[in-house]
Design a protein around this motif. Structure first.
Motif, PDB file in Angstrom:
ATOM      1  N   GLN A  67       0.860  -1.164   0.000  1.00  0.00           N
ATOM      2  CA  GLN A  67       0.000   0.000   0.000  1.00  0.00           C
ATOM      3  C   GLN A  67       0.896   1.213   0.000  1.00  0.00           C
ATOM      4  N   ARG A  68       0.469   2.282  -0.658  1.00  0.00           N
ATOM      5  CA  ARG A  68       1.357   3.424  -0.817  1.00  0.00           C
ATOM      6  C   ARG A  68       1.839   3.936   0.526  1.00  0.00           C
ATOM      7  N   ALA A  69       3.062   3.590   0.854  1.00  0.00           N
ATOM      8  CA  ALA A  69       3.624   4.033   2.115  1.00  0.00           C
ATOM      9  C   ALA A  69       4.526   5.210   1.888  1.00  0.00           C
ATOM     10  N   LYS A  70       4.846   5.476   0.642  1.00  0.00           N
ATOM     11  CA  LYS A  70       5.822   6.515   0.351  1.00  0.00           C
ATOM     12  C   LYS A  70       5.108   7.771  -0.091  1.00  0.00           C
ATOM     13  N   PRO A  71       5.787   8.878   0.057  1.00  0.00           N
ATOM     14  CA  PRO A  71       5.234  10.120  -0.497  1.00  0.00           C
ATOM     15  C   PRO A  71       5.083   9.999  -1.994  1.00  0.00           C
ATOM     16  N   LYS A  72       4.219  10.794  -2.564  1.00  0.00           N
ATOM     17  CA  LYS A  72       3.854  10.578  -3.942  1.00  0.00           C
ATOM     18  C   LYS A  72       5.002  10.774  -4.904  1.00  0.00           C
ATOM     19  N   SER A 211      -7.677   1.446   5.972  1.00  0.00           N
ATOM     20  CA  SER A 211      -7.378   2.379   4.879  1.00  0.00           C
ATOM     21  C   SER A 211      -5.967   2.170   4.356  1.00  0.00           C
ATOM     22  N   ASN A 212      -5.087   1.723   5.236  1.00  0.00           N
ATOM     23  CA  ASN A 212      -3.687   1.614   4.855  1.00  0.00           C
ATOM     24  C   ASN A 212      -3.269   0.252   4.348  1.00  0.00           C
ATOM     25  N   VAL A 222     -14.346   2.714   5.327  1.00  0.00           N
ATOM     26  CA  VAL A 222     -13.126   3.337   4.813  1.00  0.00           C
ATOM     27  C   VAL A 222     -13.487   4.296   3.674  1.00  0.00           C
ATOM     28  N   ARG A 334       4.117  -2.194   8.853  1.00  0.00           N
ATOM     29  CA  ARG A 334       3.798  -0.788   8.652  1.00  0.00           C
ATOM     30  C   ARG A 334       2.521  -0.395   9.380  1.00  0.00           C
TER      31      ARG A 334
ATOM     32  N   ARG B  74      -2.728  11.091  -0.410  1.00  0.00           N
ATOM     33  CA  ARG B  74      -1.522  10.478  -0.982  1.00  0.00           C
ATOM     34  C   ARG B  74      -0.575   9.949   0.081  1.00  0.00           C
ATOM     35  N   MET B  75      -0.515  10.677   1.183  1.00  0.00           N
ATOM     36  CA  MET B  75       0.446  10.293   2.225  1.00  0.00           C
ATOM     37  C   MET B  75      -0.143   9.318   3.218  1.00  0.00           C
ATOM     38  N   SER B  76      -1.358   9.633   3.679  1.00  0.00           N
ATOM     39  CA  SER B  76      -1.888   8.868   4.800  1.00  0.00           C
ATOM     40  C   SER B  76      -2.866   7.778   4.374  1.00  0.00           C
ATOM     41  N   ASN B  77      -3.268   7.784   3.099  1.00  0.00           N
ATOM     42  CA  ASN B  77      -4.256   6.827   2.593  1.00  0.00           C
ATOM     43  C   ASN B  77      -5.622   6.955   3.250  1.00  0.00           C
ATOM     44  N   LEU B  78      -5.825   8.018   3.987  1.00  0.00           N
ATOM     45  CA  LEU B  78      -7.135   8.237   4.610  1.00  0.00           C
ATOM     46  C   LEU B  78      -7.941   9.193   3.741  1.00  0.00           C
ATOM     47  N   ARG B  79      -9.248   9.013   3.755  1.00  0.00           N
ATOM     48  CA  ARG B  79     -10.088   9.867   2.914  1.00  0.00           C
ATOM     49  C   ARG B  79     -10.533  11.105   3.684  1.00  0.00           C
ATOM     50  N   TRP B 111      -0.667   8.871  10.324  1.00  0.00           N
ATOM     51  CA  TRP B 111      -0.386   7.899   9.268  1.00  0.00           C
ATOM     52  C   TRP B 111       0.580   8.433   8.230  1.00  0.00           C
ATOM     53  N   GLN B 114       3.838   7.883   9.864  1.00  0.00           N
ATOM     54  CA  GLN B 114       4.100   6.447   9.900  1.00  0.00           C
ATOM     55  C   GLN B 114       4.572   5.951   8.536  1.00  0.00           C
ATOM     56  N   ASN B 115       3.847   6.328   7.492  1.00  0.00           N
ATOM     57  CA  ASN B 115       4.186   5.839   6.159  1.00  0.00           C
ATOM     58  C   ASN B 115       5.512   6.400   5.673  1.00  0.00           C
ATOM     59  N   ILE B 116       5.729   7.669   5.946  1.00  0.00           N
ATOM     60  CA  ILE B 116       6.989   8.280   5.517  1.00  0.00           C
ATOM     61  C   ILE B 116       8.164   7.663   6.260  1.00  0.00           C
ATOM     62  N   SER B 119       8.912   4.115   4.946  1.00  0.00           N
ATOM     63  CA  SER B 119       9.624   4.012   3.667  1.00  0.00           C
ATOM     64  C   SER B 119      11.051   4.531   3.786  1.00  0.00           C
TER      65      SER B 119
END
Lengths: 439, 207
Positions: A67-72, A211-212, A222, A334, B74-79, B111, B114-116, B119
């Motif tokens: 799942q997109r864990a990185k910045p875009k 969501s993640n 979600v 993650r 884009r970053m947190s995947n939350l809406r 999040w 967390q995601n940043i 990675s």
């Protein structure tokens, strides 16, 4: 009962189980769905779609697990077309798919391959289309009545619920009493409603985590299709009639077991997933209770036969879930899920092997407890040996392919085992105890 | 967080008034709402919000009386959700809306971090492992080298254990906020139903 990657019936074996049970159209419909699903899917998708039946879906495509864990600014991850057990070319494939991803999602972030000058040019020219695209993606939170059945089906994880009801039905069918269709239907309905409630509460608790993770990101809460209050109300509207139905029309013991299972799943298993690896053992108990409920619905008492069936389901959970979780380690790490596969990998493999072997022992115990005839351990030996062999391979090799093999074996192993058990059911016991029956 | 701390924070969330919403900032270890939060700005209704990175410039149409939910961040995947502010918003509704907005921002922050960090640490781990082996980040064909699943497993374990406490705190906070929001939503729903019932009783012509 509800969450674990257990209870997955393959389409064909599921159909045969249903044929052996004196069952209602409800189960037939479910089996038809299963068969249709398997037939209509391509080979690439069978694994993914198949796993849609399960709460813990097995992500066989590596980038789907990412799942997109990185910045875009970094590479987008899209599902792999082909998969490799040891993905060496992950980044190459990712970059290749970036180009296709950009075509598919023009509003998504520009690829890191573009130069800065191109970036500014694209930014100015693409601003309107991307804004328009983004605007289209915004949805009004307005619940239409027509959407509700679909939403409720996804909220209650209807396929998993159906599988849970099937294990409960198997428990009922294995009980050494005359088959009562009305009691059977009421028990199935009550179990199904309790399962719907439990799954809804689980989703209500886990919105940001779902969501993640790729496999759970399309759940109704979600996506914002319904509000949390709506989900809780739905859960209450299922739980209260479900448990009441079990307690009043079946028997209080089954009602109590249903309530206990609901509590275990929502208040113990769900929070524990993020706190401690003991969640797997709690989840195994949750998965073991439905057949016990089926048995107690038929007999009204907690016999050794019920405990044996529960024990078989309990043991089955471990090779099933441990193998599944082996390839989801990145997502769990993650997302903050504490699973054996991440924190105690050796324990994970040991437990999977141990319980695969335990299934052989439990199959031998079945005739000793008068649940089945002595044919059962003999005819179930091949499949039990096979799953134990795969458990041993997983223990020894500890790689993606052995984990995958063990997981997929567990999918057909359980329904096959239950089917064989039903065919070897000890009818003689019934005749001995109830001379008025003319079976 | 001890039991008394949990209970105290929960009761504070439930009892606080509109102006006390800033208290939420001190609850938990991760609260820092985005500066563009518009929960207390009635002028934001119908206006285009400033397009900070990560913030959508979408504005719901003026005639809509519902909330709007957007694509995953884009970053947190939350809406993100754009909350509708009704014309006669009661204090209770206002409190609910602000709590939801604040929770959304807090979740987004957690999040994203967390995601940043995941990675970044993953890249760092891969780099250090490759360096130990004496390999470059990219191989002869220019492709990025990856480690095997077993090697990565070490990183996943380390990352999960390192963040255990952080997740534990987050979970407690999240459960608390979720319960509070749902409870307030229940109260608002009852209030609306009561209002509707009371309004109908006052105007029998509408029956």
């Amino acid at each position: 009962m509800y969450n674990s990657p257990c209870r997955k019936l393959t389409g064909l074996v599921g159909v045969s189980i249903l044929q052996s049970l004196e069952n209602a159209a409800q189960a037939r419909l479910c089996s038809w769905d299963l068969v249709q699903l398997c037939r209509s899917s391509t080979s690439k998708w069978i694994t993914f779609q198949h796993c849609n039946f399960l709460k813990r879906q097995y992500v066989t495509k590596t980038t789907e697990a990412c799942q997109r864990a990185k910045p875009k600014q970094e590479a987008l991850t899209t599902p792999l077309v082909k998969q490799h057990p040891h993905l060496q070319d992950e980044t190459v494939i990712r970059q290749v798919q970036q180009i296709s991803a950009i075509d598919q999602h023009p509003s998504s972030v520009q690829s890191s391959k573009e130069t800065p000058t191109q970036d500014t040019e694209r930014a100015s020219s693409d601003e309107d289309p991307s804004t328009a695209q983004e605007t289209r993606q915004w949805k009004e939170i307005k619940v239409m009545l027509g959407d509700l059945p679909g939403i409720y089906a996804r909220l209650s994880k209807i396929r998993l619920t159906a599988l849970v009801v099937m294990t409960a039905s198997a428990g009922y069918a294995m009980a050494p009493v005359p088959f009562d269709p009305s009691c059977f239907l009421l028990a199935s309905l009550g179990t199904g409603l309790a399962s719907c409630a439990a799954n809804s509460i689980n989703q209500y608790f886990e919105v940001p985590f779902d969501s993640n993770m790729n496999r759970t990101k399309n759940r109704p809460l979600v996506r914002g299709q319904i509000s949390p209050l709506h989900a809780v109300s739905f859960a209450a509207a299922c739980a209260v009639p479900g448990i009441t139905l079990l307690a009043l029309t079946v028997n209080p013991l089954t009602g109590a077991l249903g309530a206990l299972n609901l509590f275990l799943y929502t208040c113990c298993y769900t929070p524990l997933k993020r706190l401690s690896i003991t969640n797997t053992w709690v989840g195994a108990v949750v998965g073991a209770i439905p057949p016990v409920m089926g048995w107690t619905a038929a007999t009204g008492s907690l016999d050794v036969g019920a405990l044996l069936l529960g024990g078989i389901l309990y043991s089955w959970q471990f090779p099933h879930f441990n193998a599944l979780s082996w390839n989801l380690r990145e997502d769990y790490s993650r997302g903050g899920y504490r699973m054996m596969s991440v924190t105690h990998p050796a324990l994970c493999r040991r437990v999977a092997l141990r319980h695969s072997l335990a299934l052989i022992g439990l199959s031998v115990l079945a005739p000793a407890l008068d649940v089945t005839s002595w044919t059962f351990p003999l005819i179930s030996l091949p499949i039990n040996l096979y799953i134990s062999y795969l458990g041993y391979s997983f223990y020894r090799d500890a790689d993606r392919s052995s984990a995958r093999k063990l997981f997929f074996c567990s999918l057909w192993h359980l329904p096959m085992l239950l089917l064989l058990m039903l065919t070897c059911k000890n009818h003689g016991w019934t005749r001995k105890t109830d001379p008025w029956l003319t079976v | 967080m001890s039991r008394s701390g949990f209970g105290a924070t929960l009761s504070r969330l439930l009892l606080q008034n509109r102006h006390g919403s800033r208290v939420l900032n001190h609850v938990g270890s991760l609260t820092a709402p985005r500066p563009f939060c518009s929960e207390s700005d009635p002028r934001s209704r119908g206006r285009i919000k400033q397009a900070l990175p990560g913030v959508s410039s979408f504005t719901p149409p003026a005639n809509s009386s519902h909330d709007w939910v957007g694509p995953p961040d884009r970053m947190s995947n939350l809406r993100p959700i754009k909350y509708h502010i009704p014309e006669y918003e009661s204090p209770l509704e206002s409190r609910l809306r602000k709590l939801r907005q604040e929770t959304e921002d807090w979740n987004h922050q957690f999040w994203t971090n967390q995601n940043i960090s995941f990675s970044k640490e993953k890249e760092g781990f891969i780099y250090s492992c490759l360096k130990e082996k004496g390999l470059e980040l990219r191989d002869e064909d220019g492709r990025k080298r990856t480690l095997s699943a077993d090697e990565m497993a070490e990183f996943y374990k380390e990352f999960l254990n390192k963040n255990h406490q952080k997740h534990s705190v987050y979970n407690k906070e999240w459960y608390m906020r979720n319960f509070t929001i749902t409870f307030l939503m229940g109260r608002v729903a009852l209030l609306k139903a009561w209002r509707k019932l009371g309004w109908r009783q006052q105007d029998p012509k509408l029956k």
